[in-house]
Motif scaffolding. Structure first.
Motif, PDB file in Angstrom:
ATOM      1  N   ILE A   1       0.847  -1.191   0.000  1.00  0.00           N
ATOM      2  CA  ILE A   1       0.000   0.000   0.000  1.00  0.00           C
ATOM      3  C   ILE A   1       0.886   1.245   0.000  1.00  0.00           C
ATOM      4  O   ILE A   1       1.802   1.367   0.803  1.00  0.00           O
ATOM      5  N   GLY A   2       0.593   2.150  -0.915  1.00  0.00           N
ATOM      6  CA  GLY A   2       1.320   3.411  -0.976  1.00  0.00           C
ATOM      7  C   GLY A   2       0.364   4.578  -1.091  1.00  0.00           C
ATOM      8  O   GLY A   2      -0.862   4.409  -1.135  1.00  0.00           O
ATOM      9  N   LEU A   3       0.930   5.765  -1.146  1.00  0.00           N
ATOM     10  CA  LEU A   3       0.147   6.988  -1.335  1.00  0.00           C
ATOM     11  C   LEU A   3       0.340   7.471  -2.761  1.00  0.00           C
ATOM     12  O   LEU A   3       1.454   7.791  -3.171  1.00  0.00           O
ATOM     13  N   GLY A   4      -0.733   7.521  -3.533  1.00  0.00           N
ATOM     14  CA  GLY A   4      -0.674   8.086  -4.872  1.00  0.00           C
ATOM     15  C   GLY A   4      -0.749   9.603  -4.799  1.00  0.00           C
ATOM     16  O   GLY A   4      -1.430  10.165  -3.933  1.00  0.00           O
ATOM     17  N   THR A   5      -0.049  10.286  -5.710  1.00  0.00           N
ATOM     18  CA  THR A   5      -0.039  11.755  -5.676  1.00  0.00           C
ATOM     19  C   THR A   5      -0.507  12.372  -6.993  1.00  0.00           C
ATOM     20  O   THR A   5      -0.249  13.536  -7.267  1.00  0.00           O
ATOM     21  N   TYR A   6      -1.196  11.599  -7.814  1.00  0.00           N
ATOM     22  CA  TYR A   6      -1.735  12.131  -9.075  1.00  0.00           C
ATOM     23  C   TYR A   6      -2.693  13.282  -8.789  1.00  0.00           C
ATOM     24  O   TYR A   6      -3.556  13.184  -7.910  1.00  0.00           O
ATOM     25  N   LYS A   7      -2.519  14.382  -9.512  1.00  0.00           N
ATOM     26  CA  LYS A   7      -3.334  15.594  -9.378  1.00  0.00           C
ATOM     27  C   LYS A   7      -3.148  16.310  -8.040  1.00  0.00           C
ATOM     28  O   LYS A   7      -3.908  17.227  -7.722  1.00  0.00           O
ATOM     29  N   LEU A   8      -2.156  15.906  -7.264  1.00  0.00           N
ATOM     30  CA  LEU A   8      -1.826  16.672  -6.055  1.00  0.00           C
ATOM     31  C   LEU A   8      -0.796  17.725  -6.457  1.00  0.00           C
ATOM     32  O   LEU A   8       0.404  17.465  -6.480  1.00  0.00           O
TER      33      LEU A   8
END
Length: 273
Positions: A19-26
């Motif tokens: 599990i990771g943190l996605g940063t798309y559109k951040l």
């Protein structure tokens, strides 16, 4: 949380947190900084970014300010499509490392299978030899793209990051990856909110007393796909990992397989960017 400690091993013996943190559109700097800081406080140790997201510098600052040692954080980035020629890819790799303030990156991906993808792959293979990348992989590759790459490459991709969710299960592609020992990673796992409109997912959310996004995340987690749920709200970070206290039954997994197919993002077989 213990679920964040689960890792999946690549064929090259490196490991990726499932599990990771996605940063798309951040892209809002303050918002992005705050959500990464909070994620690392909660125990997230996998951050997924990309050149095209234009947030490398704030990702770097948040990681540095978090106090979490670099060696404990798994960082993924992707080379954008306009840098897939050999020289462009070499330049992109250096830019990615500079913007992220890294000596090496844990995982480097080709973002989409452009016509110059093999040139890009050659540069990426050299980045492994140079110690710039620990592992390299692909994103949005279909079976024909993978067949071509496996026939030409010196280093096999460790992972394929694809649009994958209960309404787009991609069984042929998943099975091809698994047969070739390529880890499968899901993007848009929560269907960009469309999960709230799918009858089967709504039904299971009620049954398990979970949210519809949690049903989607559990579906992927249960099949050992890497998942990178994105949120701009620190409060959602805990919700996205609150999926370890239930398990979808075989019958319920079968129910999810009856959802009509819906591709929400671009088609890797037909894109023009």
């Amino acid at each position: 949380m213990k679920i964040l400690e689960k890792k999946i091993k690549f064929y090259n013996k490196e490991e990726i947190p499932q599990i990771g943190l996605g940063t798309y559109k951040l892209t809002d700097e303050k918002e992005t900084y705050n959500v990464i800081i909070e994620a690392l406080k909660l125990g997230y140790r996998h951050i997924d970014t990309a050149q095209i997201y234009k947030n490398h510098k704030v990702v770097a600052k948040a990681i540095k300010d978090s106090g979490v040692p670099r060696k404990e954080i798994f960082i993924t980035s992707k080379i954008w499509n306009d840098k897939h020629d050999y020289e462009g890819a070499k330049e992109a790799i250096n830019t990615i490392l500079n913007e992220l303030e890294l000596d090496y990156i844990d995982l480097l991906l080709i973002h989409w299978p452009t016509e110059q993808r093999l040139e890009c792959w050659k540069a990426m293979e050299e980045s492994v030899s140079a110690g710039q990348a620990k592992s390299i992989g692909v994103s949005n590759f279909l079976v024909p793209h993978l067949e071509e790459l496996l026939d030409k490459c010196s280093i096999k991709p460790v992972i394929n990051q694809i649009e994958l969710h209960p309404a787009l299960q991609c069984w042929d592609l998943v099975q091809y990856c698994q047969y070739n020992n390529i880890v499968v990673e899901s993007w848009r796992t929560m269907m960009m909110g469309k999960c709230f409109e799918v009858e089967q997912i709504v039904e299971l959310a009620k049954k398990y007393n979970k949210t519809e996004p949690q049903i989607c995340l559990r579906w992927a987690f249960q099949q050992d796909y890497v998942i990178i749920p994105k949120t701009s709200k620190p409060s959602r970070l805990s919700e996205n990992i609150d999926i370890d206290d239930f398990e979808l039954s075989d019958d319920d997994m079968e129910l999810l397989s009856t959802i009509p197919e819906l591709r929400d993002g671009p088609d890797p077989a037909n894109f023009d960017f």
